[in-house]
Design an enzyme around this catalytic site. Structure first.
Site, PDB file in Angstrom:
ATOM      1  N   HIS A  23       0.836  -1.203   0.000  1.00 58.77           N
ATOM      2  CA  HIS A  23       0.000   0.000   0.000  1.00 58.77           C
ATOM      3  C   HIS A  23       0.870   1.252   0.000  1.00 58.77           C
ATOM      4  O   HIS A  23       0.690   2.155  -0.831  1.00 58.77           O
ATOM      5  CB  HIS A  23      -0.912  -0.013   1.233  1.00 58.77           C
ATOM      6  CG  HIS A  23      -1.764   1.204   1.395  1.00 58.77           C
ATOM      7  ND1 HIS A  23      -3.111   1.207   1.095  1.00 58.77           N
ATOM      8  CD2 HIS A  23      -1.472   2.464   1.810  1.00 58.77           C
ATOM      9  CE1 HIS A  23      -3.607   2.410   1.319  1.00 58.77           C
ATOM     10  NE2 HIS A  23      -2.628   3.196   1.765  1.00 58.77           N
ATOM     11  N   GLU A  24       1.818   1.306   0.939  1.00 56.86           N
ATOM     12  CA  GLU A  24       2.662   2.491   1.057  1.00 56.86           C
ATOM     13  C   GLU A  24       3.614   2.630  -0.129  1.00 56.86           C
ATOM     14  O   GLU A  24       3.835   3.741  -0.636  1.00 56.86           O
ATOM     15  CB  GLU A  24       3.449   2.451   2.371  1.00 56.86           C
ATOM     16  CG  GLU A  24       2.580   2.471   3.618  1.00 56.86           C
ATOM     17  CD  GLU A  24       1.711   3.715   3.713  1.00 56.86           C
ATOM     18  OE1 GLU A  24       2.076   4.752   3.123  1.00 56.86           O
ATOM     19  OE2 GLU A  24       0.659   3.656   4.375  1.00 56.86           O
ATOM     20  N   HIS A  27       1.961   4.280  -3.165  1.00 58.19           N
ATOM     21  CA  HIS A  27       1.894   5.740  -3.117  1.00 58.19           C
ATOM     22  C   HIS A  27       3.190   6.359  -3.652  1.00 58.19           C
ATOM     23  O   HIS A  27       3.171   7.252  -4.508  1.00 58.19           O
ATOM     24  CB  HIS A  27       1.689   6.226  -1.678  1.00 58.19           C
ATOM     25  CG  HIS A  27       0.320   6.002  -1.136  1.00 58.19           C
ATOM     26  ND1 HIS A  27      -0.826   6.368  -1.812  1.00 58.19           N
ATOM     27  CD2 HIS A  27      -0.103   5.470   0.046  1.00 58.19           C
ATOM     28  CE1 HIS A  27      -1.886   6.074  -1.073  1.00 58.19           C
ATOM     29  NE2 HIS A  27      -1.464   5.518   0.049  1.00 58.19           N
TER      30      HIS A  27
END
Length: 227
Positions: A23-24, A27
């Site tokens: 997820h991170e 980004h």
């Protein structure tokens, strides 16, 4: 630690680590593609979980909520640094960078659901362990995606909202970012606990998130042939 506890840890640890890390990293990777290399230079576009784990938000906060039987369990990782002014089109690209995390989680949930089809070819003991890992991966990734799309900064949904609203409204929403965590705790934990004391159901935010989560999981299971 009992064998049941060890088994529980082994079937949750990998889904949690993969969900948070990817997820991170998503980004930072999308920000890099769109012109901002801040996360890239700081080593945050990485599949190393240690780069993304926040001691309080990833470990202590969920642990305390679990210990005190809170009505909603949540946590967070270290925010990926993004210089929105360095993006080629700041308002549009803010939306794309913010959406990258939840999109990655939905993609991981789909991959985990597809992997269910290989479980039948494994020995029983291995099959059960893998099936539990995959089930947890589907649930966790969808929960993470839905929760992060809640339209309140600093969550991804809040950044998406700031990116698509007219500037005056966007600025008003952006000013909530400093109070975002406090508002979330109030809406998801304190309000439901207060309602329980008063005999009134004030757990409506969690209820909406739960309905959205169940609906998305149902769609994923259907399209991957697990219905």
């Amino acid at each position: 630690m009992s064998s049941e506890a060890i088994y529980l840890v082994t079937t949750w640890a990998m889904p949690v680590i993969v969900a948070i890390t990817f997820h991170e990293a998503a980004h930072g990777f999308v920000a890099h593609l769109l012109g901002d290399d801040t996360a890239w230079r700081l080593g945050r576009v990485s599949f190393n979980p240690a780069k993304h784990i926040d001691p309080f938000g990833t470990i202590l906060l969920p642990g305390m909520l679990l210990l005190f039987h809170a009505p909603f369990l949540f946590g967070y990782a270290k925010p990926v640094p993004v210089n929105f002014q360095a993006l080629r089109s700041p308002r549009r690209d803010m939306v794309l960078v913010a959406a990258a995390g939840p999109v990655m989680n939905i993609a991981l949930a789909v991959i985990a659901a597809l992997a269910f089809h290989i479980v039948a070819y494994l020995p029983d003991t291995s099959a059960e362990w893998l099936a539990d890992n995959l089930k947890n991966a589907v649930i966790l990734n969808v929960v993470l995606a839905v929760f992060n799309l809640f339209p309140l900064p600093p969550l991804d949904g809040g950044r998406i909202l700031v990116g698509i609203l007219p500037k005056p409204a966007a600025m008003a929403v952006a000013r909530l970012e400093s109070f975002g965590l406090v508002i979330l705790i109030g809406l998801l934990i304190i309000l439901p606990m207060l309602g329980a004391q008063l005999g009134v159901n004030l757990n409506f935010i969690s209820g909406v998130l739960a309905i959205a989560t169940r609906s998305i999981i149902s769609v994923i299971l259907y399209v991957t042939g697990n219905n």
